[in-house]
Design a protein around this motif. Structure first.
Motif, PDB file in Angstrom:
ATOM      1  N   ASP A  52      50.744 -20.742   8.977  1.00 31.68           N
ATOM      2  CA  ASP A  52      51.028 -19.599   9.842  1.00 31.68           C
ATOM      3  C   ASP A  52      49.818 -18.685  10.030  1.00 31.68           C
ATOM      4  OD1 ASP A  52      53.525 -20.546  10.054  1.00 31.68           O
ATOM      5  OD2 ASP A  52      54.489 -19.037   8.755  1.00 31.68           O
ATOM      6  N   MET A  53      48.868 -18.810   9.145  1.00 30.98           N
ATOM      7  CA  MET A  53      47.689 -17.936   9.228  1.00 30.98           C
ATOM      8  C   MET A  53      46.759 -18.337  10.373  1.00 30.98           C
ATOM      9  SD  MET A  53      47.933 -15.580   6.957  1.00 30.98           S
ATOM     10  CE  MET A  53      46.290 -14.898   6.861  1.00 30.98           C
ATOM     11  N   ALA A  54      46.947 -19.530  10.916  1.00 31.07           N
ATOM     12  CA  ALA A  54      46.099 -19.978  12.020  1.00 31.07           C
ATOM     13  C   ALA A  54      46.167 -18.967  13.151  1.00 31.07           C
ATOM     14  CB  ALA A  54      46.559 -21.354  12.504  1.00 31.07           C
ATOM     15  N   GLY A  55      45.023 -18.536  13.621  1.00 31.71           N
ATOM     16  CA  GLY A  55      45.010 -17.595  14.737  1.00 31.71           C
ATOM     17  C   GLY A  55      44.890 -16.145  14.307  1.00 31.71           C
ATOM     18  N   ILE A  56      45.339 -15.822  13.083  1.00 31.15           N
ATOM     19  CA  ILE A  56      45.205 -14.433  12.635  1.00 31.15           C
ATOM     20  C   ILE A  56      44.251 -14.352  11.446  1.00 31.15           C
ATOM     21  CG2 ILE A  56      47.365 -13.472  13.499  1.00 31.15           C
ATOM     22  CD1 ILE A  56      48.555 -14.039  10.704  1.00 31.15           C
ATOM     23  N   MET A  57      43.520 -15.453  11.221  1.00 33.20           N
ATOM     24  CA  MET A  57      42.550 -15.493  10.121  1.00 33.20           C
ATOM     25  C   MET A  57      41.220 -15.960  10.711  1.00 33.20           C
ATOM     26  SD  MET A  57      42.759 -17.898   6.751  1.00 33.20           S
ATOM     27  CE  MET A  57      42.971 -19.456   7.582  1.00 33.20           C
ATOM     28  N   ALA A  58      40.124 -15.421  10.197  1.00 27.47           N
ATOM     29  CA  ALA A  58      38.824 -15.841  10.715  1.00 27.47           C
ATOM     30  C   ALA A  58      37.802 -15.929   9.599  1.00 27.47           C
ATOM     31  CB  ALA A  58      38.350 -14.875  11.790  1.00 27.47           C
ATOM     32  N   LEU A  59      36.688 -16.559   9.965  1.00 23.24           N
ATOM     33  CA  LEU A  59      35.619 -16.837   9.021  1.00 23.24           C
ATOM     34  C   LEU A  59      34.378 -16.095   9.496  1.00 23.24           C
ATOM     35  CD1 LEU A  59      35.395 -18.884   6.709  1.00 23.24           C
ATOM     36  CD2 LEU A  59      34.707 -20.576   8.370  1.00 23.24           C
TER      37      LEU A  59
ATOM     38  N   GLY B 245      26.745 -15.797   7.509  1.00 27.52           N
ATOM     39  CA  GLY B 245      25.449 -15.706   8.174  1.00 27.52           C
ATOM     40  C   GLY B 245      24.989 -16.950   8.906  1.00 27.52           C
ATOM     41  N   SER B 246      25.582 -18.107   8.629  1.00 29.24           N
ATOM     42  CA  SER B 246      25.125 -19.316   9.296  1.00 29.24           C
ATOM     43  C   SER B 246      25.939 -19.632  10.548  1.00 29.24           C
ATOM     44  CB  SER B 246      25.207 -20.518   8.349  1.00 29.24           C
ATOM     45  OG  SER B 246      24.253 -20.377   7.342  1.00 29.24           O
ATOM     46  N   LEU B 247      26.900 -18.782  10.852  1.00 31.09           N
ATOM     47  CA  LEU B 247      27.715 -19.035  12.041  1.00 31.09           C
ATOM     48  C   LEU B 247      27.047 -18.439  13.266  1.00 31.09           C
ATOM     49  CD1 LEU B 247      31.282 -18.344  10.645  1.00 31.09           C
ATOM     50  CD2 LEU B 247      30.153 -20.541  11.004  1.00 31.09           C
ATOM     51  N   ASP B 248      27.373 -19.010  14.401  1.00 30.04           N
ATOM     52  CA  ASP B 248      26.852 -18.538  15.674  1.00 30.04           C
ATOM     53  C   ASP B 248      27.135 -17.047  15.842  1.00 30.04           C
ATOM     54  OD1 ASP B 248      25.984 -18.322  18.240  1.00 30.04           O
ATOM     55  OD2 ASP B 248      27.826 -19.120  19.126  1.00 30.04           O
ATOM     56  N   ARG B 249      26.142 -16.334  16.337  1.00 28.23           N
ATOM     57  CA  ARG B 249      26.259 -14.890  16.553  1.00 28.23           C
ATOM     58  C   ARG B 249      27.483 -14.551  17.429  1.00 28.23           C
ATOM     59  NH1 ARG B 249      25.319 -10.839  13.813  1.00 28.23           N
ATOM     60  NH2 ARG B 249      27.195 -10.022  14.697  1.00 28.23           N
ATOM     61  N   GLU B 250      27.707 -15.367  18.452  1.00 27.70           N
ATOM     62  CA  GLU B 250      28.827 -15.115  19.354  1.00 27.70           C
ATOM     63  C   GLU B 250      30.165 -15.146  18.618  1.00 27.70           C
ATOM     64  OE1 GLU B 250      29.477 -17.397  23.081  1.00 27.70           O
ATOM     65  OE2 GLU B 250      27.327 -17.079  23.297  1.00 27.70           O
ATOM     66  N   LEU B 251      30.267 -16.138  17.741  1.00 22.95           N
ATOM     67  CA  LEU B 251      31.483 -16.293  16.955  1.00 22.95           C
ATOM     68  C   LEU B 251      31.682 -15.075  16.045  1.00 22.95           C
ATOM     69  CD1 LEU B 251      33.668 -18.488  16.444  1.00 22.95           C
ATOM     70  CD2 LEU B 251      32.337 -19.140  14.447  1.00 22.95           C
ATOM     71  N   ARG B 252      30.576 -14.637  15.449  1.00 31.09           N
ATOM     72  CA  ARG B 252      30.671 -13.481  14.552  1.00 31.09           C
ATOM     73  C   ARG B 252      31.044 -12.231  15.341  1.00 31.09           C
ATOM     74  NH1 ARG B 252      25.299 -13.200  11.349  1.00 31.09           N
ATOM     75  NH2 ARG B 252      24.529 -14.783  12.757  1.00 31.09           N
ATOM     76  N   ASP B 253      30.456 -12.088  16.539  1.00 33.53           N
ATOM     77  CA  ASP B 253      30.788 -10.945  17.383  1.00 33.53           C
ATOM     78  C   ASP B 253      32.277 -10.935  17.701  1.00 33.53           C
ATOM     79  OD1 ASP B 253      28.254 -10.032  17.387  1.00 33.53           O
ATOM     80  OD2 ASP B 253      27.701 -10.835  19.352  1.00 33.53           O
ATOM     81  N   TRP B 254      32.784 -12.139  17.986  1.00 27.64           N
ATOM     82  CA  TRP B 254      34.208 -12.263  18.313  1.00 27.64           C
ATOM     83  C   TRP B 254      35.058 -11.778  17.138  1.00 27.64           C
ATOM     84  CZ3 TRP B 254      38.263 -14.902  16.093  1.00 27.64           C
ATOM     85  CH2 TRP B 254      39.449 -14.991  16.859  1.00 27.64           C
ATOM     86  N   VAL B 255      34.669 -12.190  15.926  1.00 30.17           N
ATOM     87  CA  VAL B 255      35.410 -11.787  14.726  1.00 30.17           C
ATOM     88  C   VAL B 255      35.372 -10.265  14.571  1.00 30.17           C
ATOM     89  CG1 VAL B 255      35.502 -11.928  12.212  1.00 30.17           C
ATOM     90  CG2 VAL B 255      34.994 -13.975  13.538  1.00 30.17           C
ATOM     91  N   GLU B 256      34.177  -9.694  14.742  1.00 31.70           N
ATOM     92  CA  GLU B 256      34.044  -8.244  14.562  1.00 31.70           C
ATOM     93  C   GLU B 256      34.864  -7.484  15.598  1.00 31.70           C
ATOM     94  OE1 GLU B 256      29.792  -7.443  14.263  1.00 31.70           O
ATOM     95  OE2 GLU B 256      29.627  -9.051  12.787  1.00 31.70           O
ATOM     96  N   GLU B 257      34.807  -7.978  16.828  1.00 33.09           N
ATOM     97  CA  GLU B 257      35.570  -7.368  17.919  1.00 33.09           C
ATOM     98  C   GLU B 257      37.067  -7.345  17.577  1.00 33.09           C
ATOM     99  OE1 GLU B 257      33.692  -6.554  20.658  1.00 33.09           O
ATOM    100  OE2 GLU B 257      35.440  -5.467  21.453  1.00 33.09           O
ATOM    101  N   ASN B 258      37.557  -8.499  17.105  1.00 36.41           N
ATOM    102  CA  ASN B 258      38.991  -8.613  16.828  1.00 36.41           C
ATOM    103  C   ASN B 258      39.407  -7.870  15.559  1.00 36.41           C
ATOM    104  OD1 ASN B 258      40.523 -10.393  18.857  1.00 36.41           O
ATOM    105  ND2 ASN B 258      38.526 -11.346  18.622  1.00 36.41           N
TER     106      ASN B 258
END
Lengths: 824, 213
Positions: A285-292, A295-308
């Motif tokens: 159930d955590m799929a979609g409401i959990m994120a990773l 430092g080795s992840l794409d900046r865009e992905l990290r931005d998305w996490v921070e935004e959300n």
């Protein structure tokens, strides 16, 4: 009240904001022309605390501030993280816009396009947010001096993060340059709470400023922090040296479920991937409401996490120190720390990421990854209660950074040596630099060290009249590409076949992979297809099991403050009837330890002997942290090896260390006859031990890269780092043999001594052991204390046997094994 | 240390070269002359003293053997021509009576005439002398009865002992039909090699030779 203060006051009133005491103090100090350091927790308004006085001062000096244009660069704002700049710009720009000050807030980091950078150079924004590296790059452009003539203030954000690093030294050098160009400029820093704030201020403002001209301002806002350990049902369930803690998952999840948003910190990037994967498997159930987030992840992905995170769309974010810093995520209610944070300050900083509502309590849960870490849960709580915080020790005499900086200036507008020497001696880092040392660095960049042969062709910095300058375009280009002090391992980009970028992975992990192998990265199951130049091509896989990538990166040692608490807790465990929930859980382990061996009290020093098929083990338990143990292990190994020819392999963790040999050592007799823990000749003995050379060799990789002896490669071009690694070691050998006076080699030894061996701490620990009674226990098998050390595979060696003898012995052992195998 | 191969006697030298008795010939690989100056030209301060070390080692071997010929199996000179070439020419001139032959390696990039000017015979891919083939790269496919002596890989052997002991040394490698020389140059690194059961490996441990297998 000055005109500026009036403008700001009415603006604040319109927003119904009130200045906090520390903000008012900062304004007063700034208007008096002082420099200073502001110590306030994140989220308390320290950004405006520093920015508002700058605006007030500007309005005071420019009555036409609403119409005045082209004020040029007024504020240089250094930040350790590129990621912080976007939010910061938004906040600062908003204030300017509302106050109708026509200022531009610009960003200049590695993320900014060349076009924008060129536009900035033509018309500088009034405020420039920049990283230390990008500022040095600016120094490597022609006519840069003019850009800084109107500067009013230098600001260092999150100064505690830069202090004690080579990026901090870069900042010191840059600030002293700018003070030279614009002598009236003020310097302000912002720092989280650390043990040595006064020193942090001095490093920030340099040596040429009087005490009266500076000030430390502390906010009185105190955060309430609650620490709770997540306890296993039965302590045996925990692996003794596991690095996971994942078997506590079912106890961690209720905590996550009970809060709006939780940040779960782990100590390594691999662990974040493991946690993400396990949670997804057991709690789909955590799929979609959990994120990773690491430092080795794409900046865009990290931005998305921070935004959300901001938008309250995420319930759980699993992260590493990548989320230690920066903007606040207000929805975060709970913080969970998996594994020892190794220092009270770091733990406190992470705890501070939660509970942003005024008056709210920050709550942090501690999840031990092996049973002995339970002791740390208690110790962390006590450390926070007593408000004991570690120092950030500033670096001194970093000649690698200096050499790089001098070439940077030579590539830019050039320099005259006498004037610059004076300037550089005003930094904290180089205050004790001698003229000989200065001349050596100049020689290093102009003639490449002592030049003995007539046909030399060394080319880097040239001297024209009085001016040191770089004329060779290739040299200049290569230097611009190598500015910086972060030396990373070679990384490969991970991309889908279609080209979408996911993040980066280390070459070591990928090097032995075969096509078709599935691995877990960025929370995805990926099938390895092939490596093309610097890119790992992957496709999605449905396979459930897979490998977890490992990222290297030093293991952080336990701070001395935390280690002292741990020793006290152990001592306490012997006498205290109600030592708290963590220690009660630990009882079975402590019982087993005292049955098989002993638990040392504060007057005892425990040594265990044990014989296994691997050889003869000696375990020592100073509880002083990994680095001190590394130093003490090689010191003891060296001293024993002076008495009899022997080879040791060494292992250590934060609690103790092991000396393993293929022949038995009679430690009782040795200790009776020799003072192995003596502090006499400590420095000599350490320096003579083989390990100091090995440590220096490792330090040299970073030093040689910063000083420009190793070129990390052009972006996008495939340069194997294995080659670089081999070369740094080769350079170390060749320079050590042929140029023993080389200062970069000396620096490598000094860094090994200060940072790797923590000489001062080692000396104190030896003095303590000297006062203790030595307890030697022969154990039939490894004890709970010894086991985690035993299974550690990262080992060092020290030997006093002749190399030839060792080779012959190894060959014999090899043959014996062969014969045994043949028999079977 | 002596080895017999196809009725010939080869003496391994601690300078990381081979002395072929019957032909009075020195076999040397991966000297990489010019590498240090190449680095220095790029602004990388490798100590110059290391250049002389190569020539001192070469002189030591010349003095202790009655040399008729030297075969360099590739990577004699590193990359573009630079002033270290003059130093090498001066050295070549000291031994005018000695034949010198170069089998080209991947780092030998500049015009062949340069070698010919100083009386060094150049072979493109390989050279056959008696029962032996000399090449820079180890050969992937071997003819029957062929024995190849090469370099290029800078072989290093790893040793492991009890109590987690580990050591690494440059080495000579002798397989069924193929031998690989260690790199001679002062400023060159090394790479691990895979060893089969019947192969012979001799490590260079400081200034001694030790048979590993």
């Amino acid at each position: 009240m000055t005109p500026g203060e009036k403008v700001i006051a009415s603006w604040l009133k319109s927003k119904s904001w009130k200045l906090a005491d520390f903000q008012q103090e900062t304004i007063a100090a700034y208007l008096e022309g002082k420099s200073g350091l502001l110590n306030a927790p994140t989220g308390s308004g320290k950004t405006y605390g520093v920015f508002l006085p700058v605006l007030i001062d500007y309005i005071n000096h420019n009555p036409d501030y609403k119409t005045k244009k082209g004020s040029r660069l007024q504020v240089l704002w250094i930040t350790p993280l590129r990621a912080l700049t976007k939010d910061l710009r938004r906040n600062l720009q908003k204030a300017c816009d509302e106050l109708e000050i026509p200022w531009q807030i610009g960003i200049r980091t590695g993320d900014v396009s060349a076009k924008e950078k060129a536009a900035q150079k033509k018309a500088m924004p009034e405020v420039l947010l920049i990283t230390p590296e990008s500022l040095h790059l600016l120094f490597a452009t022609k006519n840069n001096t003019d850009l800084f003539k109107n500067l009013k203030v230098l600001i260092a954000d999150e100064w505690h993060e830069l202090l004690g690093t080579k990026r901090g030294v870069q900042t010191e050098l840059a600030f002293c340059r700018l003070r030279h160009i614009q002598p009236t400029v003020r310097t302000w820093g912002m720092s989280a709470t650390i043990g040595n704030l006064a020193q942090a201020l001095q490093v920030l403002t340099g040596m040429n400023i009087t005490k009266e001209q500076t000030v430390i301002i502390r906010s009185t806002i105190q955060k309430k922090i609650k620490v709770e350990s997540i306890l296993p049902d039965k302590v045996e369930k925990l692996p003794w040296a596991g690095y996971l803690g994942i078997n506590l998952l079912d106890k961690v999840m209720p905590v996550v479920m009970a809060s709006t948003t939780t940040l779960l910190f782990t100590n390594t990037r691999s662990q974040t991937e493991i946690w993400y994967r396990f949670i997804l498997e057991k709690y789909p159930d955590m799929a979609g409401i959990m994120a990773l987030h690491h430092g080795s992840l794409d900046r865009e992905l990290r931005d998305w996490v921070e935004e959300n995170l901001h938008l309250e769309k995420l319930k759980l974010v699993i992260c590493t120190s990548s989320l230690d810093l920066g903007v606040d995520f207000h929805p975060v209610e709970t913080v969970i720390q998996v594994g020892s944070p190794k220092s009270i300050s770091r733990f406190l900083q992470r705890a501070g990421r939660s509970g942003h509502k005024p008056g709210a309590t920050s709550k942090i849960y501690f999840v031990p990854t092996h049973s002995l870490e339970l002791i740390e849960g208690v110790s962390l709580r006590e450390g926070i209660q007593k408000n004991i915080l570690e120092d950030r020790v500033p670096l001194v005499q970093c000649f690698d950074v200096l050499a790089q900086y001098l070439v940077t200036l030579a590539v830019g507008d050039g320099f005259e040596q006498e004037e610059l020497a004076h300037e550089i001696k005003s930094t904290f880092c180089f205050q004790y630099m001698t003229m000989d040392e200065w001349q050596w660095v100049l020689g290093f960049i102009t003639t490449g060290g002592p030049s003995l042969l007539a046909y030399d062709e060394f080319k880097r910095v040239e001297i024209e009249g009085d001016k040191f300058t770089v004329n060779n375009r290739k040299v200049a280009m290569r230097h611009r590409l190598s500015i910086g002090t972060i030396v990373s391992d070679a990384v490969l980009q991970v991309k889908y076949m279609g080209g979408k970028f996911l993040g980066t992975i280390e070459e070591d992990f990928i090097s032995w992979m075969k096509p078709g192998v599935v691995f877990f990265f960025a929370g995805l199951n990926l099938e390895f297809v092939r490596v093309r130049e610097m890119t790992v091509q992957v496709r999605k896989s449905k396979q459930k099991s897979g490998l977890i990538p490992r990222w290297m990166g030093g293991r952080v040692p336990l701070s001395s403050e935390l280690s002292r608490f741990i020793r006290e807790r152990l001592n306490d465990a012997l006498t205290n009837d109600s030592p708290g929930p963590e220690m009660e859980k630990l009882q079975p382990i402590l019982k087993l330890q005292s049955e098989r061996s002993a638990i040392p009290n504060e007057n005892e020093f425990l040594i265990e002997r044990c014989h296994t098929k691997d050889g003869f083990h000696l375990f020592f338990f100073p509880f002083e942290g990994r680095l001190v143990h590394e130093g003490m292990a090689s010191l003891l190994a060296y001293r024993i090896s002076k008495i009899q020819p022997i080879t040791f392999s060494m292992a250590m963790n934060d609690y103790g260390f092991e000396l393993l040999s293929d022949t038995e050592i009679n430690i009782q007799e040795l200790l009776a006859a020799h003072d192995l823990f003596s502090t006499i000749h400590l420095l000599d003995d350490i320096q003579r031990s083989v390990n100091s050379t090995e440590m220096a060799r490792r330090k040299f990789r970073e030093i040689s890269t910063i000083a420009g002896l190793l070129f990390q490669g052009y972006p996008g071009k495939f340069v194997k780092t294995k080659h670089l690694q081999a070369s740094s070691s080769l350079l170390f050998d060749v320079i050590s043999t042929h140029d023993p006076k080389n200062m970069l080699i000396k620096q490598a030894y000094q860094e090994a001594l200060d940072q790797q061996l923590e000489e001062t701490r080692l000396r104190k620990a030896l003095e303590r052991i000297h006062r203790q009674r030595i307890l030697i226990k022969q154990t039939p098998s490894p004890t709970p204390f010894a086991f985690p050390i035993l299974v550690d595979r990262l080992r060092e060696q020290l030997s006093s046997e002749k190399l030839e003898d060792r080779v012959n012995k190894m060959i014999k052992q090899f043959e014996k094994e062969d014969a045994a195998q043949a028999k079977r | 240390m002596q080895l017999r191969l196809k009725d010939n006697t080869f003496t391994l030298l601690e300078q990381k070269a081979i002395w072929w008795e019957e032909e009075r010939t020195l076999l040397i690989s991966d000297l990489h002359i010019g590498k240090i100056t190449h680095f220095r030209k790029a602004g990388i301060a490798v100590p110059q003293q290391a250049i002389e070390e190569n020539f001192e080692k070469l002189d030591a071997m010349m003095n202790s053997h009655d040399v008729k010929c030297i075969i360099f199996v590739g990577d004699l000179f590193h990359s573009d021509i630079n002033s270290e070439w003059d130093r090498f020419c001066a050295w070549r001139n000291q031994y005018r009576e000695v034949d010198m032959i170069l089998v080209l390696g991947n780092h030998d990039e500049f015009p062949i005439e340069k070698y010919e000017e100083i009386c060094i015979a150049v072979y493109d891919k390989e050279l056959r002398v008696g029962a032996f083939t000399f090449a820079h790269h180890p050969k992937p496919i071997l003819e029957q009865d062929e024995y190849v002596i090469s370099g290029h890989v800078h072989p290093v052997v790893k040793l492991q002992g009890l109590a987690n002991q580990r050591l690494k040394f440059p080495c000579f490698y002798f397989g069924e039909q193929q031998a690989i020389l260690p790199s001679f140059g002062e400023f060159t690194g090394g790479y691990n090699i895979e060893v089969l059961d019947n192969d012979q490996v001799i490590a260079v441990v400081e200034d001694k030779l030790i048979r590993i297998q």
